[in-house]
Design a protein around this motif. Structure first.
Motif, PDB file in Angstrom:
ATOM      1  N   LEU A 168      55.422 -14.824  46.895  1.00  0.00           N
ATOM      2  CA  LEU A 168      54.593 -15.079  48.073  1.00  0.00           C
ATOM      3  C   LEU A 168      55.330 -14.690  49.361  1.00  0.00           C
ATOM      4  CD1 LEU A 168      53.048 -18.519  47.042  1.00  0.00           C
ATOM      5  CD2 LEU A 168      51.838 -16.337  47.202  1.00  0.00           C
ATOM      6  N   LEU A 169      56.613 -15.022  49.427  1.00  0.00           N
ATOM      7  CA  LEU A 169      57.407 -14.611  50.581  1.00  0.00           C
ATOM      8  C   LEU A 169      57.413 -13.089  50.724  1.00  0.00           C
ATOM      9  CD1 LEU A 169      60.460 -16.979  50.043  1.00  0.00           C
ATOM     10  CD2 LEU A 169      58.976 -17.024  52.050  1.00  0.00           C
ATOM     11  N   GLN A 170      57.622 -12.397  49.598  1.00  0.00           N
ATOM     12  CA  GLN A 170      57.681 -10.940  49.648  1.00  0.00           C
ATOM     13  C   GLN A 170      56.325 -10.354  50.005  1.00  0.00           C
ATOM     14  OE1 GLN A 170      60.904  -9.072  48.835  1.00  0.00           O
ATOM     15  NE2 GLN A 170      59.606  -8.127  50.382  1.00  0.00           N
ATOM     16  N   MET A 171      55.253 -10.973  49.550  1.00  0.00           N
ATOM     17  CA  MET A 171      53.904 -10.537  49.909  1.00  0.00           C
ATOM     18  C   MET A 171      53.736 -10.519  51.422  1.00  0.00           C
ATOM     19  SD  MET A 171      50.307 -12.556  49.204  1.00  0.00           S
ATOM     20  CE  MET A 171      50.837 -13.904  50.301  1.00  0.00           C
ATOM     21  N   VAL A 172      54.070 -11.641  52.061  1.00  0.00           N
ATOM     22  CA  VAL A 172      53.924 -11.740  53.516  1.00  0.00           C
ATOM     23  C   VAL A 172      54.822 -10.721  54.222  1.00  0.00           C
ATOM     24  CG1 VAL A 172      54.356 -13.223  55.518  1.00  0.00           C
ATOM     25  CG2 VAL A 172      53.199 -14.153  53.503  1.00  0.00           C
ATOM     26  N   GLU A 173      56.045 -10.577  53.733  1.00  0.00           N
ATOM     27  CA  GLU A 173      56.988  -9.662  54.378  1.00  0.00           C
ATOM     28  C   GLU A 173      56.550  -8.208  54.253  1.00  0.00           C
ATOM     29  OE1 GLU A 173      60.448 -12.914  53.449  1.00  0.00           O
ATOM     30  OE2 GLU A 173      60.257 -11.138  52.167  1.00  0.00           O
ATOM     31  N   TYR A 174      56.009  -7.821  53.091  1.00  0.00           N
ATOM     32  CA  TYR A 174      55.516  -6.455  52.936  1.00  0.00           C
ATOM     33  C   TYR A 174      54.232  -6.236  53.729  1.00  0.00           C
ATOM     34  CZ  TYR A 174      58.883  -5.175  49.275  1.00  0.00           C
ATOM     35  OH  TYR A 174      60.028  -4.875  48.577  1.00  0.00           O
ATOM     36  N   GLU A 175      53.391  -7.250  53.826  1.00  0.00           N
ATOM     37  CA  GLU A 175      52.193  -7.099  54.660  1.00  0.00           C
ATOM     38  C   GLU A 175      52.589  -6.852  56.113  1.00  0.00           C
ATOM     39  OE1 GLU A 175      48.485  -9.427  52.584  1.00  0.00           O
ATOM     40  OE2 GLU A 175      49.883 -10.658  53.746  1.00  0.00           O
ATOM     41  N   ARG A 176      53.618  -7.549  56.565  1.00  0.00           N
ATOM     42  CA  ARG A 176      54.073  -7.366  57.951  1.00  0.00           C
ATOM     43  C   ARG A 176      54.675  -5.982  58.163  1.00  0.00           C
ATOM     44  NH1 ARG A 176      57.451 -13.057  58.410  1.00  0.00           N
ATOM     45  NH2 ARG A 176      55.710 -14.449  58.935  1.00  0.00           N
ATOM     46  N   SER A 177      55.534  -5.561  57.241  1.00  0.00           N
ATOM     47  CA  SER A 177      56.291  -4.326  57.459  1.00  0.00           C
ATOM     48  C   SER A 177      55.517  -3.064  57.095  1.00  0.00           C
ATOM     49  CB  SER A 177      57.608  -4.362  56.669  1.00  0.00           C
ATOM     50  OG  SER A 177      57.357  -4.486  55.275  1.00  0.00           O
ATOM     51  N   GLU A 202      51.843 -23.325  50.619  1.00  0.00           N
ATOM     52  CA  GLU A 202      50.813 -23.425  51.653  1.00  0.00           C
ATOM     53  C   GLU A 202      51.342 -22.944  52.997  1.00  0.00           C
ATOM     54  OE1 GLU A 202      49.817 -27.529  51.433  1.00  0.00           O
ATOM     55  OE2 GLU A 202      48.693 -27.323  49.549  1.00  0.00           O
ATOM     56  N   GLN A 203      52.591 -23.264  53.287  1.00  0.00           N
ATOM     57  CA  GLN A 203      53.196 -22.828  54.547  1.00  0.00           C
ATOM     58  C   GLN A 203      53.295 -21.309  54.611  1.00  0.00           C
ATOM     59  OE1 GLN A 203      56.889 -24.976  54.378  1.00  0.00           O
ATOM     60  NE2 GLN A 203      56.110 -26.728  55.542  1.00  0.00           N
ATOM     61  N   VAL A 204      53.719 -20.696  53.505  1.00  0.00           N
ATOM     62  CA  VAL A 204      53.895 -19.253  53.488  1.00  0.00           C
ATOM     63  C   VAL A 204      52.560 -18.530  53.592  1.00  0.00           C
ATOM     64  CG1 VAL A 204      54.700 -17.294  52.104  1.00  0.00           C
ATOM     65  CG2 VAL A 204      56.101 -19.348  52.273  1.00  0.00           C
ATOM     66  N   VAL A 205      51.560 -18.991  52.871  1.00  0.00           N
ATOM     67  CA  VAL A 205      50.243 -18.350  52.918  1.00  0.00           C
ATOM     68  C   VAL A 205      49.689 -18.353  54.333  1.00  0.00           C
ATOM     69  CG1 VAL A 205      47.849 -18.562  52.154  1.00  0.00           C
ATOM     70  CG2 VAL A 205      49.698 -18.721  50.482  1.00  0.00           C
ATOM     71  N   LYS A 206      49.951 -19.421  55.087  1.00  0.00           N
ATOM     72  CA  LYS A 206      49.475 -19.511  56.469  1.00  0.00           C
ATOM     73  C   LYS A 206      50.151 -18.464  57.362  1.00  0.00           C
ATOM     74  CE  LYS A 206      48.315 -24.447  56.412  1.00  0.00           C
ATOM     75  NZ  LYS A 206      48.721 -25.803  56.889  1.00  0.00           N
ATOM     76  N   GLU A 207      51.271 -17.923  56.918  1.00  0.00           N
ATOM     77  CA  GLU A 207      51.992 -16.921  57.709  1.00  0.00           C
ATOM     78  C   GLU A 207      51.426 -15.520  57.568  1.00  0.00           C
ATOM     79  OE1 GLU A 207      56.477 -18.917  57.555  1.00  0.00           O
ATOM     80  OE2 GLU A 207      56.023 -17.104  56.419  1.00  0.00           O
ATOM     81  N   ARG A 208      50.491 -15.336  56.640  1.00  0.00           N
ATOM     82  CA  ARG A 208      49.968 -13.988  56.403  1.00  0.00           C
ATOM     83  C   ARG A 208      49.412 -13.383  57.689  1.00  0.00           C
ATOM     84  NH1 ARG A 208      45.819 -13.136  52.103  1.00  0.00           N
ATOM     85  NH2 ARG A 208      46.560 -11.005  52.298  1.00  0.00           N
ATOM     86  N   PRO A 209      49.791 -12.134  57.988  1.00  0.00           N
ATOM     87  CA  PRO A 209      49.317 -11.511  59.224  1.00  0.00           C
ATOM     88  C   PRO A 209      47.842 -11.137  59.144  1.00  0.00           C
ATOM     89  CG  PRO A 209      50.558  -9.932  57.910  1.00  0.00           C
ATOM     90  CD  PRO A 209      50.683 -11.259  57.215  1.00  0.00           C
ATOM     91  N   LYS A 210      47.189 -11.054  60.307  1.00  0.00           N
ATOM     92  CA  LYS A 210      45.814 -10.556  60.392  1.00  0.00           C
ATOM     93  C   LYS A 210      45.891  -9.034  60.439  1.00  0.00           C
ATOM     94  CE  LYS A 210      44.384 -14.798  60.892  1.00  0.00           C
ATOM     95  NZ  LYS A 210      44.229 -15.602  59.696  1.00  0.00           N
ATOM     96  N   LEU A 211      45.289  -8.390  59.446  1.00  0.00           N
ATOM     97  CA  LEU A 211      45.440  -6.937  59.338  1.00  0.00           C
ATOM     98  C   LEU A 211      44.193  -6.171  59.773  1.00  0.00           C
ATOM     99  CD1 LEU A 211      47.297  -6.860  55.916  1.00  0.00           C
ATOM    100  CD2 LEU A 211      48.288  -6.549  58.177  1.00  0.00           C
ATOM    101  N   ASN A 212      43.144  -6.895  60.181  1.00  0.00           N
ATOM    102  CA  ASN A 212      41.921  -6.180  60.587  1.00  0.00           C
ATOM    103  C   ASN A 212      41.813  -6.110  62.109  1.00  0.00           C
ATOM    104  OD1 ASN A 212      41.533  -8.878  60.993  1.00  0.00           O
ATOM    105  ND2 ASN A 212      39.704  -9.070  59.689  1.00  0.00           N
TER     106      ASN A 212
END
Length: 212
Positions: A168-177, A202-212
């Motif tokens: 999950l951490l890597q998911m958020v980090e790759y979405e950002r980068s 739950e904390q990490v999922v909330k960090e997901r960036p808005k990509l639209n």
């Protein structure tokens, strides 16, 4: 439809290597060479999205660090050094098996488990069976791997959750980068077992960036 491949064995992979490890020696050096493959084999889930990112050992390294930060209410119930050891061992078989993901439907879960078990047996008998006893014996490695696979002990359940948390951490980090939508991996959060780690997820999922 998945299919088993009884012809697969550790040696079918070893025969393809330019420098296969020397077998049945009294030194752990050949084993050390084999697990170098964990440093160079990429995690396949991200590659489907054009991300040539982390290796298997990258994943296991951060997992190992994460086990040392178990929430206090959980840390009081588990053996933290044992969990760290398990994080370092749990994907060791992928040095020969590779990173088989849920979308690899041509390989069943049973076949994946067979390949990994056969690889661990190869490691502990053929590569490490004659190596004099050390702090971590060959049988220790096999037992810790099996404990993770069985997922019965609280330590194994914790490490399984840490495995999901690292993804999950890597998911958020790759979405950002990479500015890519990796929504399909978010479902992993719902599979976290322990309440203390559910909070992290739950904390990490909330960090997901808005990509639209």
């Amino acid at each position: 439809m998945g299919s088993d491949n009884p012809s697969w064995s550790p040696h079918t992979v070893l025969r393809t290597l330019p420098h296969p490890p020397e077998e049945n020696t009294t030194t752990p050096i050949p084993f050390f060479h084999l697990i170098e493959r964990l440093k160079t084999t990429k995690r396949e889930g991200w590659r489907r999205f054009g991300i040539d990112g982390e290796s298997i050992s990258d994943h296991m390294y951060r997992m190992s660090i994460m086990t040392m930060f178990a929430p206090p209410e959980l840390a009081s119930k588990i053996n933290i050094p044992h969990c760290t050891k398990m994080a370092l061992i749990h994907d060791m078989a992928e040095s020969l098996v590779g990173d088989i993901t849920p979308v690899d439907l041509h390989i069943t879960k049973a076949e994946k488990a067979r390949r990994e078990a056969d690889t661990m047996d190869y490691i502990v008998t053929t590569l490490l069976g004659n190596v004099p006893g050390a702090a971590l014996s060959a049988q220790d490695i096999r037992n810790v791997f099996q404990e993770y696979e069985d997922n019965v002990t609280l330590e194994a359940q914790f490490v399984h959750d840490i495995d999901k948390m690292e993804l999950l951490l890597q998911m958020v980090e790759y979405e950002r980068s990479h500015k890519v939508d990796l929504s399909e991996f978010e479902r992993v959060a719902s599979r976290v077992q322990l309440p203390e780690i559910k909070v992290w997820a739950e904390q990490v999922v909330k960090e997901r960036p808005k990509l639209n």
